[in-house]
Write a protein that holds these residues in place. Structure first.
Motif, PDB file in Angstrom:
ATOM      1  N   UNK A 185      -3.045  -5.447   0.357  1.00 44.51           N
ATOM      2  CA  UNK A 185      -2.356  -5.045  -0.867  1.00 44.51           C
ATOM      3  C   UNK A 185      -2.945  -3.774  -1.459  1.00 44.51           C
ATOM      4  N   UNK A 186      -4.208  -3.518  -1.151  1.00 36.56           N
ATOM      5  CA  UNK A 186      -4.899  -2.346  -1.684  1.00 36.56           C
ATOM      6  C   UNK A 186      -5.735  -1.706  -0.584  1.00 36.56           C
ATOM      7  N   UNK A 187      -6.234  -0.499  -0.847  1.00 36.27           N
ATOM      8  CA  UNK A 187      -7.138   0.148   0.104  1.00 36.27           C
ATOM      9  C   UNK A 187      -8.450  -0.622   0.223  1.00 36.27           C
ATOM     10  N   UNK A 188      -8.840  -1.293  -0.836  1.00 37.09           N
ATOM     11  CA  UNK A 188     -10.050  -2.128  -0.771  1.00 37.09           C
ATOM     12  C   UNK A 188      -9.833  -3.295   0.194  1.00 37.09           C
ATOM     13  N   UNK A 189      -8.620  -3.851   0.188  1.00 39.77           N
ATOM     14  CA  UNK A 189      -8.289  -4.914   1.150  1.00 39.77           C
ATOM     15  C   UNK A 189      -8.366  -4.380   2.582  1.00 39.77           C
ATOM     16  N   UNK A 216      -5.322   8.042   1.642  1.00 35.90           N
ATOM     17  CA  UNK A 216      -5.321   7.600   0.247  1.00 35.90           C
ATOM     18  C   UNK A 216      -4.714   8.660  -0.661  1.00 35.90           C
ATOM     19  N   UNK A 217      -5.157   9.901  -0.536  1.00 34.36           N
ATOM     20  CA  UNK A 217      -4.651  10.939  -1.441  1.00 34.36           C
ATOM     21  C   UNK A 217      -3.202  11.302  -1.131  1.00 34.36           C
ATOM     22  N   UNK A 218      -2.722  10.948   0.051  1.00 32.37           N
ATOM     23  CA  UNK A 218      -1.331  11.261   0.394  1.00 32.37           C
ATOM     24  C   UNK A 218      -0.339  10.540  -0.505  1.00 32.37           C
ATOM     25  N   UNK A 219      -0.790   9.506  -1.195  1.00 35.72           N
ATOM     26  CA  UNK A 219       0.095   8.723  -2.061  1.00 35.72           C
ATOM     27  C   UNK A 219       0.122   9.247  -3.489  1.00 35.72           C
ATOM     28  N   UNK A 239      -8.814  11.756  -6.743  1.00 33.13           N
ATOM     29  CA  UNK A 239      -9.540  12.397  -5.645  1.00 33.13           C
ATOM     30  C   UNK A 239     -10.936  11.802  -5.520  1.00 33.13           C
ATOM     31  N   UNK A 240     -11.616  11.642  -6.645  1.00 33.62           N
ATOM     32  CA  UNK A 240     -12.975  11.080  -6.624  1.00 33.62           C
ATOM     33  C   UNK A 240     -12.959   9.650  -6.080  1.00 33.62           C
ATOM     34  N   UNK A 241     -11.978   8.857  -6.497  1.00 32.98           N
ATOM     35  CA  UNK A 241     -11.882   7.483  -6.020  1.00 32.98           C
ATOM     36  C   UNK A 241     -11.628   7.437  -4.518  1.00 32.98           C
ATOM     37  N   UNK A 248     -17.774   5.386   1.404  1.00 31.81           N
ATOM     38  CA  UNK A 248     -18.377   4.058   1.524  1.00 31.81           C
ATOM     39  C   UNK A 248     -18.070   3.449   2.888  1.00 31.81           C
ATOM     40  N   UNK A 249     -16.854   3.657   3.381  1.00 35.45           N
ATOM     41  CA  UNK A 249     -16.495   3.156   4.710  1.00 35.45           C
ATOM     42  C   UNK A 249     -17.341   3.836   5.771  1.00 35.45           C
TER      43      UNK A 249
END
Length: 433
Positions: A185-189, A216-219, A239-241, A248-249
């Motif tokens: 559901x999220x990038x964290x998932x 991520x930034x493409x969205x 951008x920072x997020x 982190x990955x």
């Protein structure tokens, strides 16, 4: 790395460029985009980057056969990071640019904002009648404030996730697209699934931190610039997020630490199973097929971005440098190459998603046997509809390269993510302002 000149020097250089380009065009028989000094047989030179699919699928040969007297001389550079600086040198000197040049979407704002005198206004050529057939935002991005149109859209880059279903199955993770999407559901998932995959296999979940970041930034609508043209790369929380999530990955060993399109191991990894997933704009479909080969057929699949978000990464244009002596012939060629019929053929062959309205409607039901008969037409059409209209800036390509380099430093050199971010901010300030 392409490091731009300071603003003042750049403005002076561009003024000189415009003068030299105008002189070159004059020497070739006038500046009118709709005329050509050539008579008799004409050789049209075409320079692109990556895989547009024209040569590979016989379109150049077909065009030559249908247009006696026209020959096409084609060359391609794999990486835009090498292609674009070389093109700038040719434009600067007024020598060596081809009649048709590819322009990556991250470069189009630079062309429109800083280089309009160096390119042909397609309204004044046989390509003018083609301008209205594209999705609205595609051609708007290639249009100057004065209304000059400097490129015809080739493709767009709606986003998905491509994955090795055999590898996910062996690790006990969902293999069907809908089931996998339900757990993302999220990038964290998405990253959490990567942790499970790494724990089960000891292998990388995703090919690179920069690829993860770009997905991520493409969205986002606003990435590196705001509506007023102000650089916000360092202050934009989105951008920072995205940087922190991708870094982190990389720090956790979820990435294969490859530099996309540069590291030979990245190409080999598609077939070797070095990584299980990859951020997958539609043009990546053809790239995966080429690198994974026949042995990869049936092992790959496609699902939507986390949460069903829409994004766009990539897509290009075809433009005609102002110094081209064959504007009329070049304009006829790019109008044909980017027509709906050809865009459908290219999508079916290599996955480059169409930018014309008619072609998009024609591919919406497409499936792909290589990717387990995934409904790629439906997936990428939905991503196109959901994607925001991104705000582009003249130095998007420069900033994107900085972010990629600093994320690679986390993966390859164990640079702490906070230090990598600070280095990115410093580089952006120095190179862009």
């Amino acid at each position: 790395m392409h490091i731009p000149t300071p603003r003042r020097r750049r403005a002076v250089a561009l003024a000189a460029l415009a003068t030299s380009a105008a002189l070159a065009v004059s020497a070739c028989g006038g500046s009118s985009g709709g005329t050509s000094a050539a008579s008799g047989p004409v050789e049209i030179t075409v320079s692109l980057f990556g895989t547009f699919g024209y040569q590979e699928n016989g379109l150049f040969a077909e065009y030559e056969k249908a247009h006696p007297g026209i020959t096409i001389k084609y060359d391609s550079t794999q990486s835009d990071d090498k292609y674009w600086p070389a093109l700038q040198t040719r434009l600067t000197s007024g020598k060596g640019a081809s009649d048709v040049q590819g322009i990556e979407v991250a470069r189009i704002s630079d062309v429109v904002t800083n280089q309009p005198q160096l390119w042909t206004d397609l309204r004044d050529t046989p390509a003018g009648s083609a301008i209205n057939r594209y999705v609205d935002w595609k051609e708007k991005a290639a249009t100057t404030k004065d209304g000059a149109v400097l490129g015809l859209g080739t493709d767009i880059g709606p986003m998905a996730i491509c994955y090795r279903s055999d590898l996910l199955g062996a690790a006990g993770l969902p293999t069907e697209p809908a089931a996998l999407a339900a757990q993302m559901s999220t990038w964290q998932d998405y990253a959490a699934l990567g942790q499970k995959y790494k724990a089960a296999t000891g292998k990388a979940w995703v090919d690179s931190a920069s690829g993860f970041y770009n997905a991520i930034v493409s969205t986002e609508q606003k990435i590196y610039y705001d509506e007023g043209g102000k650089v916000i790369a360092s202050s934009n929380p989105a951008v920072k997020s995205a940087f922190d999530t991708a870094a982190a990955a990389g720090q956790a060993g979820l990435t294969a630490r490859f530099e996309q399109f540069v590291d030979p191991g990245w190409d080999a990894g598609f077939g070797a199973g070095t990584f299980a997933t990859i951020a997958c704009p539609s043009w990546m479909i053809g790239y995966i097929k080429g690198k994974a080969g026949d042995a990869g057929s049936g092992k790959w699949n496609v699902t939507s971005l986390p949460g069903g978000k829409g994004g766009n990464w990539g897509g290009s244009y075809l433009g005609i440098p102002a110094a081209s002596p064959h504007k009329k012939e070049a304009a006829e060629l790019i109008s044909w190459l980017t027509a709906p019929e050809q865009q459908v053929r290219i999508f079916n062959a290599v996955g480059n998603f169409p930018s014309t309205k008619d072609a998009i409607s024609q591919v919406s039901g497409a499936t792909d046997k290589f990717f387990n008969n995934a409904p790629i037409g439906k997936i990428y059409s939905a991503a196109t509809t959901a994607a925001p209209v991104q705000i582009l800036g003249p130095e998007d390509g420069v900033i994107k390269k900085i972010m990629s380099d600093k994320l690679l430093s986390v993966e390859a050199n164990n640079v702490p993510p906070a230090d990598a971010w600070n280095a990115a901010v410093q580089a952006i300030t120095q190179q862009v302002g």
